[in-house]
Motif scaffolding. Structure first.
Motif, PDB file in Angstrom:
ATOM      1  N   ILE A 230      34.621  -0.853  19.172  1.00 60.63           N
ATOM      2  CA  ILE A 230      34.341   0.516  19.738  1.00 60.63           C
ATOM      3  C   ILE A 230      33.448   0.686  20.835  1.00 60.63           C
ATOM      4  N   THR A 231      32.171   0.014  20.532  1.00 58.93           N
ATOM      5  CA  THR A 231      31.144  -0.313  21.410  1.00 58.93           C
ATOM      6  C   THR A 231      31.265  -0.711  22.636  1.00 58.93           C
TER       7      THR A 231
ATOM      8  N   ILE B 296      35.130  -3.312  13.793  1.00 60.31           N
ATOM      9  CA  ILE B 296      35.876  -2.235  14.228  1.00 60.31           C
ATOM     10  C   ILE B 296      34.974  -1.423  15.244  1.00 60.31           C
ATOM     11  N   ASP B 297      33.670  -1.404  14.675  1.00 55.83           N
ATOM     12  CA  ASP B 297      32.488  -0.538  15.286  1.00 55.83           C
ATOM     13  C   ASP B 297      32.138  -1.339  16.535  1.00 55.83           C
ATOM     14  N   ARG B 298      32.015  -2.645  16.381  1.00 55.80           N
ATOM     15  CA  ARG B 298      31.646  -3.634  17.504  1.00 55.80           C
ATOM     16  C   ARG B 298      32.523  -3.247  18.578  1.00 55.80           C
TER      17      ARG B 298
ATOM     18  N   SER C  40      34.587  -2.581   8.673  1.00 57.21           N
ATOM     19  CA  SER C  40      34.481  -1.445   9.345  1.00 57.21           C
ATOM     20  C   SER C  40      33.503  -1.860  10.379  1.00 57.21           C
ATOM     21  N   ASP C  41      32.577  -3.104  10.169  1.00 53.22           N
ATOM     22  CA  ASP C  41      31.521  -3.353  11.228  1.00 53.22           C
ATOM     23  C   ASP C  41      32.384  -4.178  12.544  1.00 53.22           C
TER      24      ASP C  41
ATOM     25  N   GLN D  10      37.537   7.604   9.495  1.00 51.57           N
ATOM     26  CA  GLN D  10      36.627   7.630   8.411  1.00 51.57           C
ATOM     27  C   GLN D  10      36.570   9.058   7.807  1.00 51.57           C
TER      28      GLN D  10
ATOM     29  N   PHE E 121      37.685   5.330  18.443  1.00 50.89           N
ATOM     30  CA  PHE E 121      37.280   5.973  17.173  1.00 50.89           C
ATOM     31  C   PHE E 121      37.812   5.107  15.830  1.00 50.89           C
ATOM     32  N   ARG E 122      36.910   5.127  14.915  1.00 47.74           N
ATOM     33  CA  ARG E 122      37.237   4.544  13.636  1.00 47.74           C
ATOM     34  C   ARG E 122      37.610   5.587  12.711  1.00 47.74           C
TER      35      ARG E 122
ATOM     36  N   LYS F 146      34.092   1.191  24.522  1.00 43.45           N
ATOM     37  CA  LYS F 146      33.414   2.427  25.440  1.00 43.45           C
ATOM     38  C   LYS F 146      32.461   2.258  26.596  1.00 43.45           C
TER      39      LYS F 146
END
Length: 298
Positions: A276-277, A272-274, A269-270, A290, A287-288, A280
């Motif tokens: 996403i940042t 994916i989140d990176r 998930s990390d 969840q 979005f991920r 954006k």
């Protein structure tokens, strides 16, 4: 709203909730307002989609049937996350869409209880696997809506599905020209969602998606490799490939999914989140998927 009309394009907003998904769906305050679509993740590739008075599920896997089937094997399919809701906890259901026959997308342990609990619910399935779908749903052929790529079918009042062929990992067709792996563009009152099912890139896919100019692309990001493919686990888009498809396919936003359920077939998930940042910062909404979060498209 015409396809590709960016001036009136809906926006996607995430909403966090702290109740169970069952209670969230029972709460009338969370229901979509006129012209809205709401989404909730079920894990893996599964989503709840609500539009007007209707409720749809796509690729729900809400059982442990794969863990039972593969117990003691190299890939035991033990759940990393519990199903956020069980079939008997749903209070209503109109349509279930299944993109293909693999059990985490067309699960007898989920579909059969749903078919019994909601005798009027119908099932959208690839025409290439109708016989298998009848067995897995244990529902009469009259309750199945068989579809193929290139068609447009009204599945509910004001809601249409347009299938697009998917490659999992190959782009296959049967003797009748039907594709066993499908993605669905769901047009709910002019709000368009693209769910690719399980898929990897192939020539012409971006163009096929772009024709529909989806407002949101729901795309798997667990990737693929020789070890998984060689052991009967065909793969999906990598994270990079999914973002590229979403952008080049004309989507206004993307929700990354198909991770976090089986430890041999996921992505951090990390990671994916990176991404996403980064996206954006470059002006692309991402979005991920969840638990404890829904999305409102309006």
């Amino acid at each position: 709203m015409s396809v590709g009309d960016a001036s009136t394009s809906p926006s996607l907003r995430a909403e966090t909730f702290h109740t169970s998904l069952r209670d969230r769906l029972l709460d009338p305050r969370s229901s979509p307002r006129s012209g809205e679509v709401t989404l909730y993740w079920l894990g893996q590739a599964g989503f709840v989609i609500e539009f007007n008075r209707f409720r749809m599920l796509i690729d729900p896997y809400l059982s442990n049937s794969l863990a039972q089937k593969y117990q003691g094997t190299k890939f035991p399919h033990a759940r990393m996350m519990a199903a956020p809701i069980l079939p008997d906890e749903l209070d209503r259901l109109d349509v279930v869409l299944c993109t293909h026959r693999h059990t985490d997308h067309m699960d007898p342990g989920t579909l059969q209880p749903l078919a019994i609990r909601f005798p009027k619910a119908r099932f959208v399935v690839p025409a290439a696997v109708v016989d298998e779908a009848v067995k897995r749903c244990e529902a009469g052929i009259d309750r199945l809506i068989a579809v193929n790529a290139g068609e447009r079918t009204e599945i509910l009042d004001g809601c249409f599905v347009s299938p697009i062929a998917s490659a999992h990992e190959t782009l296959d067709r049967d003797a009748n020209g039907n594709y066993p792996w499908l993605g669905y563009v769901i047009d709910a009152g002019g709000v368009r969602l693209y769910h690719s099912g399980d898929c990897i890139p192939y020539p012409g896919l971006e163009e096929a998606v772009a024709v529909h100019a989806p407002h949101v692309a729901l795309l798997p990001v667990n990737g693929r490799d020789a070890q998984r493919s060689g052991n009967g686990v065909p793969g999906n888009f990598t994270l990079d490939e999914a973002v590229t498809l979403a952008r080049n396919g004309g989507a206004r936003a993307m929700i990354a999914h198909h991770y976090g359920l089986f430890d041999f077939n996921t992505i951090s998930s990390d990671v994916i989140d990176r991404r996403i940042t980064l996206e954006k910062a470059n002006g692309f909404e991402m979005f991920r998927a969840q638990q404890g979060q829904g999305w409102r498209l309006r």
